[in-house]
Motif scaffolding. Structure first.
Motif, mmCIF file in Angstrom:
data_model
loop_
_atom_site.group_PDB
_atom_site.id
_atom_site.type_symbol
_atom_site.label_atom_id
_atom_site.label_comp_id
_atom_site.label_asym_id
_atom_site.label_seq_id
_atom_site.Cartn_x
_atom_site.Cartn_y
_atom_site.Cartn_z
ATOM 1 N N LYS A 47 -13.996 -1.231 -9.527
ATOM 2 C CA LYS A 47 -13.114 -0.148 -9.057
ATOM 3 C C LYS A 47 -13.657 1.255 -9.372
ATOM 4 N N LEU A 51 -16.799 4.515 -6.566
ATOM 5 C CA LEU A 51 -16.675 5.966 -6.340
ATOM 6 C C LEU A 51 -18.051 6.604 -6.159
ATOM 7 N N VAL A 57 -14.323 10.305 -1.002
ATOM 8 C CA VAL A 57 -13.408 9.806 -2.033
ATOM 9 C C VAL A 57 -12.156 10.684 -1.987
ATOM 10 N N ALA A 61 -8.019 9.189 -5.715
ATOM 11 C CA ALA A 61 -8.954 8.202 -6.272
ATOM 12 C C ALA A 61 -9.874 8.883 -7.293
ATOM 13 N N ALA A 67 -11.131 3.300 -7.282
ATOM 14 C CA ALA A 67 -10.633 3.045 -5.921
ATOM 15 C C ALA A 67 -10.325 1.559 -5.789
ATOM 16 N N ASP A 81 -10.196 5.018 -1.341
ATOM 17 C CA ASP A 81 -8.868 5.518 -1.712
ATOM 18 C C ASP A 81 -8.309 4.632 -2.826
ATOM 19 N N ASN A 82 -7.270 5.145 -3.472
ATOM 20 C CA ASN A 82 -6.570 4.332 -4.460
ATOM 21 C C ASN A 82 -5.101 4.281 -4.064
ATOM 22 N N ALA A 117 -3.303 5.130 -12.431
ATOM 23 C CA ALA A 117 -2.741 5.239 -11.076
ATOM 24 C C ALA A 117 -1.235 5.497 -11.137
#
Ligand code: NAP
Length: 255
Positions: A47, A51, A57, A61, A67, A81-82, A117
């Motif tokens: 994850k 990036l 990005v 994120a 991400a 994206d996150n 997040a």
């Protein structure tokens, strides 16, 4: 979940798991679009690394530092994206519709990737204060330094005190998950009506949620976050916003 949505919306597509080693990640991501893939979800341990591979990005994120959703654009660029944070908020809004971000402080247990997040999303929707405790305090301090003074860090051994007066309590640790140690933070300070949610969804009803419910709290389980974080990616890949409803949930639960 994706297979269910593909069938439900009559889309000729597939969603498959791939086990990719860190050393192969960049090369795999370079080749997948040429093979017809429209995007991927990314999970542990990639994850953060994606990036550095993606061409675009999103701000969130970048702020989160990870991400979970990649879109392979037609121009050849990879968009990262996150969606964990928006999935978390959508789940809360669905499961606890009376919760308002300005109701009061949120207490967050844990400072791993998921916590980053969650905290980014809580700040974005206007929660006034985020009380944060993590077993490894420097991880919580790092979140405070990245996200600012709304984040107030407590010692892990004093995590129970953060619950006093919190409008929302979130477990982002893996405690209580099948195969992990039990969740043992005392919950005596919880008040009836407090919204309590757990990111752990195996089991669906964790001891943390069972106890909170018995104290009159409004509980929201973690499965909804998993469903909601998946919806934006599905929409970007297949052009159809999938509905996160009881039928989706039941399909995932095999009911
Ligand atoms: P992570 O980055 O590995 O973080 C794990 C967190 O759990 C850290 O805060 C860690 O504290 C804490 N922890 C682990 N063992 C502990 C122990 N024995 N005592 C106290 N704290 C402990 O993992 P993550 O990606 O943030 O995921 C955390 C949980 O959220 C997992 O259960 C994951 O399945 C779940 N999750 C759910 C969703 C969803 O859609 N519902 C999405 C993402 C994640 P230290 O920093 O001290 O190690």
């Amino acid at each position: 979940m994706h297979g269910y949505w593909l069938r439900r919306y009559g889309i000729r597509g597939h969603y498959i798991p791939m086990d990719v080693s860190p050393a192969d990640l960049a090369s795999v991501l370079e080749h997948l679009p040429r093979m017809g893939f429209v995007g991927v979800n990314i999970t542990i341990p990639h994850k953060e690394a994606v990036l550095g591979i993606a061409d675009i990005v999103t701000d969130r994120a970048a702020l989160i530092g990870a991400a979970n959703t990649l879109i392979f654009r037609k121009d050849g660029r990879i968009h990262a994206d996150n969606t964990d944070g928006s999935g978390f908020i959508s789940n809360l809004r669905q499961g606890a519709p009376r919760w308002n971000p300005t109701d009061g402080p949120a207490a967050v247990l844990g400072a791993g990737g998921a916590a980053r997040a969650v905290i980014a999303a809580l700040i974005e929707v206007g929660v006034p204060e985020i009380r944060l405790a993590n077993r490894t305090r420097p991880r919580a301090e790092a979140i405070r330094s990245d996200f600012g003074a709304k984040v107030v860090v407590s010692e892990w051994v004093q995590a129970a005190n953060m619950l006093d007066g919190a409008a929302l309590v979130v477990n982002t640790t893996s405690l209580g998950m099948v195969g992990k140690p039990d969740f043992r933070v005392p919950l005596d300070a919880l008040r009836p009506g407090t919204v309590v949610t757990d990111l752990v969804y195996t089991p669906l009803m964790t001891q943390f949620l069972i106890e909170a419910e018995s104290m009159g709290c409004t509980i929201v389980d973690g499965l909804g976050m998993l469903l909601h974080q998946a919806a934006p990616g599905f929409e970007r890949w297949f052009g159809q916003r999938p509905e996160v409803d009881v039928a989706t949930r039941n399909a995932v639960l095999g009911l």
